[in-house]
Design an enzyme around this catalytic site. Sequence first.
Site, PDB file in Angstrom:
ATOM      1  N   GLN A   1       0.829  -1.209   0.000  1.00 15.31           N
ATOM      2  CA  GLN A   1       0.000   0.000   0.000  1.00 15.31           C
ATOM      3  C   GLN A   1       0.863   1.259   0.000  1.00 15.31           C
ATOM      4  OE1 GLN A   1      -2.194   0.566   3.663  1.00 15.31           O
ATOM      5  NE2 GLN A   1      -3.734   1.852   2.672  1.00 15.31           N
TER       6      GLN A   1
ATOM      7  N   SER B   1       1.121   6.650   2.373  1.00 17.42           N
ATOM      8  CA  SER B   1       1.832   7.629   3.205  1.00 17.42           C
ATOM      9  C   SER B   1       3.123   8.102   2.555  1.00 17.42           C
ATOM     10  CB  SER B   1       2.167   7.017   4.562  1.00 17.42           C
ATOM     11  OG  SER B   1       1.016   6.471   5.141  1.00 17.42           O
TER      12      SER B   1
ATOM     13  N   GLU C   1     -10.014  -1.246   5.469  1.00 18.18           N
ATOM     14  CA  GLU C   1      -8.817  -1.500   6.267  1.00 18.18           C
ATOM     15  C   GLU C   1      -9.133  -1.400   7.751  1.00 18.18           C
ATOM     16  OE1 GLU C   1      -5.673   1.268   5.392  1.00 18.18           O
ATOM     17  OE2 GLU C   1      -4.312   0.411   6.871  1.00 18.18           O
TER      18      GLU C   1
ATOM     19  N   ASN D   1      -5.313   6.638  15.882  1.00 21.75           N
ATOM     20  CA  ASN D   1      -6.510   6.613  16.720  1.00 21.75           C
ATOM     21  C   ASN D   1      -7.038   8.020  17.007  1.00 21.75           C
ATOM     22  OD1 ASN D   1      -6.154   3.899  16.580  1.00 21.75           O
ATOM     23  ND2 ASN D   1      -6.208   3.527  18.792  1.00 21.75           N
TER      24      ASN D   1
HETATM   25  C1  LIG Z   1       4.341  -0.041  11.252  1.00 22.37           C
HETATM   26  C2  LIG Z   1       3.626   0.852  10.297  1.00 22.37           C
HETATM   27  C3  LIG Z   1       3.166   0.339   9.110  1.00 22.37           C
HETATM   28  C4  LIG Z   1       2.567   1.161   8.161  1.00 22.37           C
HETATM   29  N1  LIG Z   1       2.201   0.638   6.953  1.00 22.37           N
HETATM   30  C5  LIG Z   1       1.773   1.474   5.978  1.00 22.37           C
HETATM   31  C6  LIG Z   1       1.559   1.003   4.653  1.00 22.37           C
HETATM   32  O1  LIG Z   1       1.725  -0.190   4.355  1.00 22.37           O
HETATM   33  N2  LIG Z   1       1.199   1.889   3.699  1.00 22.37           N
HETATM   34  C7  LIG Z   1       0.990   3.213   3.974  1.00 22.37           C
HETATM   35  O2  LIG Z   1       0.645   3.952   3.087  1.00 22.37           O
HETATM   36  N3  LIG Z   1       1.182   3.690   5.230  1.00 22.37           N
HETATM   37  C8  LIG Z   1       1.578   2.861   6.221  1.00 22.37           C
HETATM   38  N4  LIG Z   1       1.806   3.356   7.497  1.00 22.37           N
HETATM   39  C9  LIG Z   1       1.732   4.801   7.707  1.00 22.37           C
HETATM   40  C10 LIG Z   1       0.603   5.252   8.604  1.00 22.37           C
HETATM   41  O3  LIG Z   1      -0.602   5.210   7.947  1.00 22.37           O
HETATM   42  C11 LIG Z   1       0.964   6.668   9.097  1.00 22.37           C
HETATM   43  O4  LIG Z   1       2.052   6.517   9.986  1.00 22.37           O
HETATM   44  C12 LIG Z   1      -0.180   7.348   9.792  1.00 22.37           C
HETATM   45  O5  LIG Z   1      -1.137   7.750   8.881  1.00 22.37           O
HETATM   46  C13 LIG Z   1       0.264   8.572  10.611  1.00 22.37           C
HETATM   47  O6  LIG Z   1       1.019   9.442   9.837  1.00 22.37           O
HETATM   48  P1  LIG Z   1       2.426   9.994  10.328  1.00 22.37           P
HETATM   49  O7  LIG Z   1       3.240   8.842  10.735  1.00 22.37           O
HETATM   50  O8  LIG Z   1       2.961  10.890   9.306  1.00 22.37           O
HETATM   51  O9  LIG Z   1       2.100  10.824  11.639  1.00 22.37           O
HETATM   52  P2  LIG Z   1       1.506  12.308  11.690  1.00 22.37           P
HETATM   53  O10 LIG Z   1       0.360  12.420  10.781  1.00 22.37           O
HETATM   54  O11 LIG Z   1       2.599  13.270  11.576  1.00 22.37           O
HETATM   55  O12 LIG Z   1       0.907  12.319  13.162  1.00 22.37           O
HETATM   56  C14 LIG Z   1       1.674  12.580  14.310  1.00 22.37           C
HETATM   57  C15 LIG Z   1       0.722  12.637  15.493  1.00 22.37           C
HETATM   58  O13 LIG Z   1      -0.198  13.707  15.306  1.00 22.37           O
HETATM   59  C16 LIG Z   1      -1.523  13.245  15.423  1.00 22.37           C
HETATM   60  N5  LIG Z   1      -2.392  14.029  14.548  1.00 22.37           N
HETATM   61  C17 LIG Z   1      -2.175  14.334  13.254  1.00 22.37           C
HETATM   62  N6  LIG Z   1      -3.195  15.065  12.779  1.00 22.37           N
HETATM   63  C18 LIG Z   1      -4.078  15.218  13.794  1.00 22.37           C
HETATM   64  C19 LIG Z   1      -5.328  15.883  13.933  1.00 22.37           C
HETATM   65  N7  LIG Z   1      -5.898  16.521  12.923  1.00 22.37           N
HETATM   66  N8  LIG Z   1      -5.962  15.831  15.125  1.00 22.37           N
HETATM   67  C20 LIG Z   1      -5.395  15.169  16.166  1.00 22.37           C
HETATM   68  N9  LIG Z   1      -4.214  14.544  16.095  1.00 22.37           N
HETATM   69  C21 LIG Z   1      -3.559  14.557  14.916  1.00 22.37           C
HETATM   70  C22 LIG Z   1      -1.445  11.802  15.010  1.00 22.37           C
HETATM   71  O14 LIG Z   1      -2.523  11.066  15.511  1.00 22.37           O
HETATM   72  C23 LIG Z   1      -0.123  11.389  15.625  1.00 22.37           C
HETATM   73  O15 LIG Z   1      -0.311  11.106  16.978  1.00 22.37           O
HETATM   74  C24 LIG Z   1       2.372   2.536   8.456  1.00 22.37           C
HETATM   75  C25 LIG Z   1       2.797   3.042   9.672  1.00 22.37           C
HETATM   76  C26 LIG Z   1       3.421   2.226  10.602  1.00 22.37           C
HETATM   77  C27 LIG Z   1       3.882   2.805  11.892  1.00 22.37           C
END
Ligand SMILES: Cc1cc2nc3c(=O)[nH]c(=O)nc-3n(C[C@H](O)[C@H](O)[C@H](O)COP(=O)(O)OP(=O)(O)OC[C@H]3O[C@@H](n4cnc5c(N)ncnc54)[C@H](O)[C@@H]3O)c2cc1C
Lengths: 377, 398
Positions: free
Chosen positions: B126, B129, B244, B384
Amino acid sequence: MDFSFSEEQQLLKDSLQRYLEREYSFEARRKRIKAGTGLSAEVWRALADMGVLGLPFAAEYGGFAGSGVDSMLVMEAFGRSLVVEPYLATVLLCGGLIDQAGSSTQKAYWLPRIAAGNAIMAFAHGETDARHDWCYVSTRAERKGSGFVLRGRKAVVLHGGQAQHLLVSARSEGEPSSATGVSLFIVDAGSAGVQRRDYATIDGLRAAEIDFANVEIDATALVGEYAGAASTIDSVLDRANAALCAEALGALGALYDLTLAYLKTRQQFGVPIGTFQVLQHRMVDVLIHLEQARSLAYHAAFYAHASDTALRRRAVSAAKVQVGDAARFISQQAIQLHGGIGMTEELSVGHYVKRLTMINATFGNIDTHLERFAALA
Amino acid sequence: MDFAFTLEEAAFREEVRAFVRSHLPVDISRKVNEHKHLDKDDFVRWQKILYRKGWMAPGWPVKFGGTGWTPVQRYLFEEECAVAGAPSVISFGVNMVGPVIIAFGTPAQQQHFLPRILSSEDWWCQGYSEPGSGSDLASLRTRAVRDGDHYIVNGQKTWTTLAQHADMIFCLVRTSSEGKRQEGISFLLIDMRTPGVSVRPIITLDGAHEVNEVWFDDARVPIGNLVGEEGKGWTYAKFLLSHERSGIAQVARWKRELAFLKRMAGEIQSGGKPLMADALFSAKVTRVEIELLALEITDLRVLASDREGRAPGPEASILKIKGTELQQAITELMMEAVGPYALPFLPEALHADWDGTPVGPAFAAPLAARYFNYRKTSIYGGSNEIQRNIIAQRILGL
Ligand SMILES: Cc1cc2nc3c(=O)[nH]c(=O)nc-3n(C[C@H](O)[C@H](O)[C@H](O)COP(=O)(O)OP(=O)(O)OC[C@H]3O[C@@H](n4cnc5c(N)ncnc54)[C@H](O)[C@@H]3O)c2cc1C
């Protein structure tokens, strides 16, 4: 009442911090762990030169008669830099046991060696079926001639593989879980019948499983009273736990700084994520946990050397619970608020989290100390 | 209201149980039950067994190779597989891109990709991100520029789970920077062997290699690999995300894990007494058990309201939040159960062919690493916090 540090304490704290910032960067630490030696000679030497290795001992043994608060300052600095050297094992545990229970000959022999950085020691106490119960000792010590024979197995002995000498708890009377009947012995780790299995721990330290198969030792190996070590062990583990709480404080402070800075810099939806109210409140809870933990870690450090044992035990167990809860909450939130990047090996966040989590599994977990505190109340 | 299964449902359960018992390879179920490392081949072998039986895609319409089962049958199937220690089916193909291709793909895409998903010929990953676009996915910057019969793709995806095994990646790419951000996003299927596509590992704090960076450097993708319309990718992505999220709860699997925890706690001695006799510990296990029972029924209620095979709505976010919280609670209790034996770090012990002597009880080795690994579940699939935002907006109307 006064919550400030003395001039000497401030000096110790600052010089140690400066040294660690210079010589114990995250990258340098990573290399040291990879080397797998469990001890870096140049760091150990520097700590000896700074007086840190002898800090808790009396001046006649090359020390500075340091208090619980002094040990706290050292351990907090270690926690912030995630130091993986055998300070707890050698200085606080073994040095502490010898200092409290040893004869004047033993003290005069061992303490200056520890202070000078010439003795690496480990406390072989925990056992498989003990889990967090530190009264539980099934390793046996039988009298033989004028000496003793040791038989048994010790589990997850911190730095057990690096130590040249082991302090071993063994029972000569009573059931394994009985509070009395345990003695302490100094054993050369190279003695016939001692078998060690050294391994890495998940937080970057080293530990060992140690077998004692009919290990013969002479009478001078006994430290303290025969079958009367329980209160010494309890007191030294309390000090060690106060020190672990201080180490946790250092790591928690680092997680707090890293996470707060991240909330201010990471942008999503065109704004820093720290502008989202739910994350603001979460971070406020992190701060409250940290401050509550700091209060009881200070409290425990102050009373860790108290002669009133009930006071000491309550202070230490209270800190282990409060700091333990903070360690869980702040660790989990530090990763969560960093998002994906918080999960990586590359970032220091995960390494603080691993250390904090393992501190919660060392010398009694939150539940053990909750029960201990309640029983003392 | 009736919580009991009908006779037909009970018979169906027996049928699934008998099949799984006789077909699930023991070497695989041992790895699953003992929390050992699963190779690509372990997943594929099991999926091929399901495929030959016609059970690979219970959620798909029958005409594409689905089973036509009721929600209750699907639940019973999941439960029997989980209890027996079958690996989870890798979601990216069958549960994520599959339904998107079924709903929005061309007949040619359906004929080409769907059979290959069913037979596990293609392993999908997928590509949503990006380093700057996690929660705020719509800000994504990987560009696809039309050049004759191809899109030229440039940019970087990250956190791509198991991309190191993948044959195909489904990506959200930017095809326009005009107008609303969401309207410039398209859904593109990319062959991982395309020149210009490269994968770099990311190691997580537990020492595992599960996620990756995927880079695109002038990768040429045939326009026939665009799903649906250009600029409509966001709609398809949201459709997929709700699939998902509901898959994420995995209640049946966590019932198995909970049973494992209880067995472990019966064996572990704490001060010479079984850990399960410890009132504080056993109370925590019991709370989790009750919450899991509640989630199982909530999950079934959501499933039951979804008879027409519609994608689940915002209530899927409830399942995601509660499911991941319970997974994290169970992995934490397992680590806590082994006490100081959480410390030893023996990554080699996680491989089934390792024949060394474990440190402490054999079940202890993976537990701390797994606790750390499962912190991911409240971050991925929409964190979450984002799930709570969805519930607040779409259920509460706030
Ligand atoms: C082990 C693992 C596997 C993954 N596998 C995939 C995959 O196969 N394909 C893929 O595409 N992605 C994958 N992901 C990515 C995952 O979907 C993202 O990590 C996730 O969407 C969060 O984005 P970020 O890491 O950039 O954190 P950020 O978006 O930067 O968030 C940082 C913090 O801010 C909080 N936050 C952000 N916006 C808000 C808001 N509006 N209100 C309140 N809180 C907020 C978040 O909840 C988090 O606590 C994976 C991630 C992990 C850790």
